[in-house]
Design a protein around this motif. Structure first.
Motif, PDB file in Angstrom:
ATOM      1  N   PRO A  98       6.562  27.475  -9.507  1.00 18.65           N
ATOM      2  CA  PRO A  98       7.551  26.841 -10.390  1.00 18.65           C
ATOM      3  C   PRO A  98       7.803  25.387  -9.977  1.00 18.65           C
ATOM      4  O   PRO A  98       7.981  25.096  -8.789  1.00 18.65           O
ATOM      5  CB  PRO A  98       8.810  27.703 -10.183  1.00 18.65           C
ATOM      6  CG  PRO A  98       8.277  29.041  -9.757  1.00 18.65           C
ATOM      7  CD  PRO A  98       7.075  28.727  -8.916  1.00 18.65           C
ATOM      8  N   SER A  99       7.784  24.494 -10.951  1.00 20.59           N
ATOM      9  CA  SER A  99       7.982  23.055 -10.713  1.00 20.59           C
ATOM     10  C   SER A  99       6.970  22.510  -9.704  1.00 20.59           C
ATOM     11  O   SER A  99       7.244  21.541  -8.990  1.00 20.59           O
ATOM     12  CB  SER A  99       9.410  22.771 -10.222  1.00 20.59           C
ATOM     13  OG  SER A  99      10.364  23.167 -11.197  1.00 20.59           O
ATOM     14  N   GLY A 100       5.797  23.108  -9.664  1.00 16.63           N
ATOM     15  CA  GLY A 100       4.776  22.681  -8.717  1.00 16.63           C
ATOM     16  C   GLY A 100       4.391  21.221  -8.884  1.00 16.63           C
ATOM     17  O   GLY A 100       4.138  20.519  -7.898  1.00 16.63           O
ATOM     18  N   ASP A 101       4.361  20.757 -10.143  1.00 17.67           N
ATOM     19  CA  ASP A 101       4.004  19.358 -10.387  1.00 17.67           C
ATOM     20  C   ASP A 101       5.016  18.416  -9.749  1.00 17.67           C
ATOM     21  O   ASP A 101       4.645  17.418  -9.119  1.00 17.67           O
ATOM     22  CB  ASP A 101       3.876  19.087 -11.882  1.00 17.67           C
ATOM     23  CG  ASP A 101       5.155  19.418 -12.666  1.00 17.67           C
ATOM     24  OD1 ASP A 101       5.965  20.240 -12.185  1.00 17.67           O
ATOM     25  OD2 ASP A 101       5.330  18.848 -13.758  1.00 17.67           O
ATOM     26  N   TYR A 138      -4.213  19.447 -11.123  1.00 17.84           N
ATOM     27  CA  TYR A 138      -3.671  20.806 -11.218  1.00 17.84           C
ATOM     28  C   TYR A 138      -2.703  20.976 -12.390  1.00 17.84           C
ATOM     29  O   TYR A 138      -2.563  22.068 -12.941  1.00 17.84           O
ATOM     30  CB  TYR A 138      -2.945  21.155  -9.916  1.00 17.84           C
ATOM     31  CG  TYR A 138      -3.817  21.756  -8.853  1.00 17.84           C
ATOM     32  CD1 TYR A 138      -3.499  22.952  -8.243  1.00 17.84           C
ATOM     33  CD2 TYR A 138      -4.982  21.108  -8.456  1.00 17.84           C
ATOM     34  CE1 TYR A 138      -4.309  23.506  -7.261  1.00 17.84           C
ATOM     35  CE2 TYR A 138      -5.795  21.636  -7.478  1.00 17.84           C
ATOM     36  CZ  TYR A 138      -5.465  22.839  -6.878  1.00 17.84           C
ATOM     37  OH  TYR A 138      -6.276  23.367  -5.913  1.00 17.84           O
ATOM     38  N   PHE A 139      -2.014  19.912 -12.752  1.00 15.92           N
ATOM     39  CA  PHE A 139      -1.012  19.991 -13.819  1.00 15.92           C
ATOM     40  C   PHE A 139      -1.293  18.912 -14.870  1.00 15.92           C
ATOM     41  O   PHE A 139      -0.507  17.983 -15.052  1.00 15.92           O
ATOM     42  CB  PHE A 139       0.394  19.829 -13.235  1.00 15.92           C
ATOM     43  CG  PHE A 139       0.743  20.855 -12.187  1.00 15.92           C
ATOM     44  CD1 PHE A 139       1.295  22.080 -12.553  1.00 15.92           C
ATOM     45  CD2 PHE A 139       0.506  20.615 -10.837  1.00 15.92           C
ATOM     46  CE1 PHE A 139       1.613  23.037 -11.590  1.00 15.92           C
ATOM     47  CE2 PHE A 139       0.809  21.567  -9.868  1.00 15.92           C
ATOM     48  CZ  PHE A 139       1.371  22.788 -10.244  1.00 15.92           C
ATOM     49  N   PRO A 140      -2.424  19.015 -15.575  1.00 15.37           N
ATOM     50  CA  PRO A 140      -2.832  17.963 -16.521  1.00 15.37           C
ATOM     51  C   PRO A 140      -1.885  17.774 -17.707  1.00 15.37           C
ATOM     52  O   PRO A 140      -1.896  16.709 -18.330  1.00 15.37           O
ATOM     53  CB  PRO A 140      -4.214  18.433 -16.984  1.00 15.37           C
ATOM     54  CG  PRO A 140      -4.200  19.919 -16.767  1.00 15.37           C
ATOM     55  CD  PRO A 140      -3.390  20.124 -15.536  1.00 15.37           C
ATOM     56  N   THR A 141      -1.076  18.785 -18.018  1.00 22.95           N
ATOM     57  CA  THR A 141      -0.139  18.659 -19.144  1.00 22.95           C
ATOM     58  C   THR A 141       1.257  18.226 -18.701  1.00 22.95           C
ATOM     59  O   THR A 141       2.156  18.099 -19.529  1.00 22.95           O
ATOM     60  CB  THR A 141      -0.034  19.988 -19.918  1.00 22.95           C
ATOM     61  OG1 THR A 141       0.468  21.012 -19.045  1.00 22.95           O
ATOM     62  CG2 THR A 141      -1.393  20.402 -20.453  1.00 22.95           C
ATOM     63  N   SER A 142       1.442  18.019 -17.413  1.00 23.62           N
ATOM     64  CA  SER A 142       2.746  17.599 -16.905  1.00 23.62           C
ATOM     65  C   SER A 142       3.098  16.195 -17.406  1.00 23.62           C
ATOM     66  O   SER A 142       2.220  15.334 -17.528  1.00 23.62           O
ATOM     67  CB  SER A 142       2.734  17.590 -15.373  1.00 23.62           C
ATOM     68  OG  SER A 142       3.875  16.921 -14.848  1.00 23.62           O
ATOM     69  N   PRO A 143       4.376  15.933 -17.678  1.00 24.91           N
ATOM     70  CA  PRO A 143       4.799  14.574 -18.049  1.00 24.91           C
ATOM     71  C   PRO A 143       4.526  13.561 -16.937  1.00 24.91           C
ATOM     72  O   PRO A 143       4.517  12.356 -17.180  1.00 24.91           O
ATOM     73  CB  PRO A 143       6.312  14.731 -18.278  1.00 24.91           C
ATOM     74  CG  PRO A 143       6.525  16.179 -18.544  1.00 24.91           C
ATOM     75  CD  PRO A 143       5.496  16.889 -17.722  1.00 24.91           C
ATOM     76  N   LEU A 144       4.278  14.053 -15.730  1.00 23.77           N
ATOM     77  CA  LEU A 144       4.022  13.182 -14.582  1.00 23.77           C
ATOM     78  C   LEU A 144       2.533  12.937 -14.340  1.00 23.77           C
ATOM     79  O   LEU A 144       2.168  12.144 -13.475  1.00 23.77           O
ATOM     80  CB  LEU A 144       4.626  13.798 -13.318  1.00 23.77           C
ATOM     81  CG  LEU A 144       6.154  13.948 -13.270  1.00 23.77           C
ATOM     82  CD1 LEU A 144       6.558  14.806 -12.080  1.00 23.77           C
ATOM     83  CD2 LEU A 144       6.816  12.585 -13.196  1.00 23.77           C
ATOM     84  N   ALA A 145       1.670  13.610 -15.111  1.00 26.99           N
ATOM     85  CA  ALA A 145       0.236  13.571 -14.833  1.00 26.99           C
ATOM     86  C   ALA A 145      -0.347  12.159 -14.929  1.00 26.99           C
ATOM     87  O   ALA A 145      -1.112  11.734 -14.057  1.00 26.99           O
ATOM     88  CB  ALA A 145      -0.514  14.516 -15.769  1.00 26.99           C
TER      89      ALA A 145
END
Length: 316
Positions: A98-101, A138-145
């Protein structure tokens, strides 16, 4: 049965191939750890494993993970190797965390801050570079990517730029003769996140490879660079770097005034006055609230209008 066979194959070759990675959970280390021979802190230590390193989780045991981990082999040669062993089950972030990004990004920010400290942790910049890159992967769809991908590429760029500045080629007039900083990571940001602030920033970094080393009071360098900066500003109107790019173009036009005068080319000198004035006024018009660049543009405009040199010896 298939999973057990895949796990056995991975452990046998001690490598994280594409096939193995499809069958095994992956994770990113966010803390310094130790790889042991067995799930016992008193067992032999195989290697340290640092922040931002990737592991393939082969097996879980209470409080422990059996992993294939990528570790540093030769820091000077920047080589890596895979080590199979056990690590304490703490600080391994997987796509399911959870919240890994945010956790990985936060560790990267902390490492970057550590790198900026005078007595900061050795290798912290490289840690941040890896963490940002892995977070984007790992989190390509994250707002932080997009930001993470750019920050990783930018840290790598800065490290290479320092090395490039120490090379004799850094003084070359011809940009193509300079040592070229590896641009593949910046280009990847532009390709994966087009139209974003981070793609704009990546495009600005690429200009470093296209500028001259030293001008040697020759007009061709500021002419080339002014064109580059104007082109960037026109193609990236929303970029945070556009005011700076316009100012750099305006300053180069102002530098050309004296160069052309020294070459008895009054026509080109007058044209440079007009160009420097026009671009400086554009900054004042479009970015009046950007104090860093609007005030410098105001100063530059004053100097040009009052026939004050902005390049070379400014003492009169």
């Amino acid at each position: 049965m298939f999973v057990r066979l895949a796990v056995a194959a991975c452990a046998l070759v001690s490598a994280m191939s594409i096939v193995c990675m499809a069958a095994i959970e992956r994770g990113i280390i966010i803390r310094e750890g130790i790889i042991y021979v067995a799930a016992d802190p008193s067992s032999a230590k195989l290697s340290n494993i640092g922040r931002g390193r990737e592991v393939a989780i082969v097996e879980r045991s209470p409080g422990w993970l059996n992993v294939v981990g990528t570790v540093e082999n030769d820091p000077e040669q920047e080589t890596e190797r895979n080590v199979t062993g056990w690590i304490v089950d703490k600080g391994v972030i997987t796509p399911a965390t959870p919240s890994g990004d945010k956790i990985i990004f936060g560790e990267a920010v902390d490492s970057e801050a550590e790198a900026s400290r005078r007595a900061g942790r050795k290798g912290a910049a490289q840690d941040a570079m890896r963490l940002y890159a892995r977070m984007a992967e790992y989190f390509p769809t994250s707002p932080l990517a997009a930001e993470a991908a750019y920050r990783s590429a930018d840290i790598r760029w800065q490290i290479e730029a320092i090395d490039a500045s120490t090379r004799p080629s850094s003084r070359e007039h011809d940009p193509s003769m300079k040592y070229q900083i590896d641009d593949q990571y910046m280009k990847k940001v532009i390709k994966k996140f087009p139209g974003t602030k981070w793609a704009d920033l990546a495009a600005y970094r690429l200009l470093d490879n296209k500028t001259c080393g030293e001008w040697a009071a020759e007009a061709k360098c500021p002419e080339l660079e002014a064109t580059l900066y104007m082109k960037y500003a026109d193609e990236h109107p929303q970029s945070p770097k556009t005011p700076e790019s316009l100012y750099k173009a305006a300053w180069r036009y102002s530098a050309l005034i004296l160069m052309y005068k020294n070459n008895n080319d009054g026509k080109k000198a007058a044209d440079s006055v007009a160009r420097a004035t026009s671009v400086a006024k554009r900054i004042l018009s479009q970015y009046p609230d950007n104090n860093d660049w609007s005030t410098r543009a105001e100063r530059l405009l004053y100097m040009v209008q009052n026939n004050m040199p902005t390049f070379g010896s400014t003492v009169e």
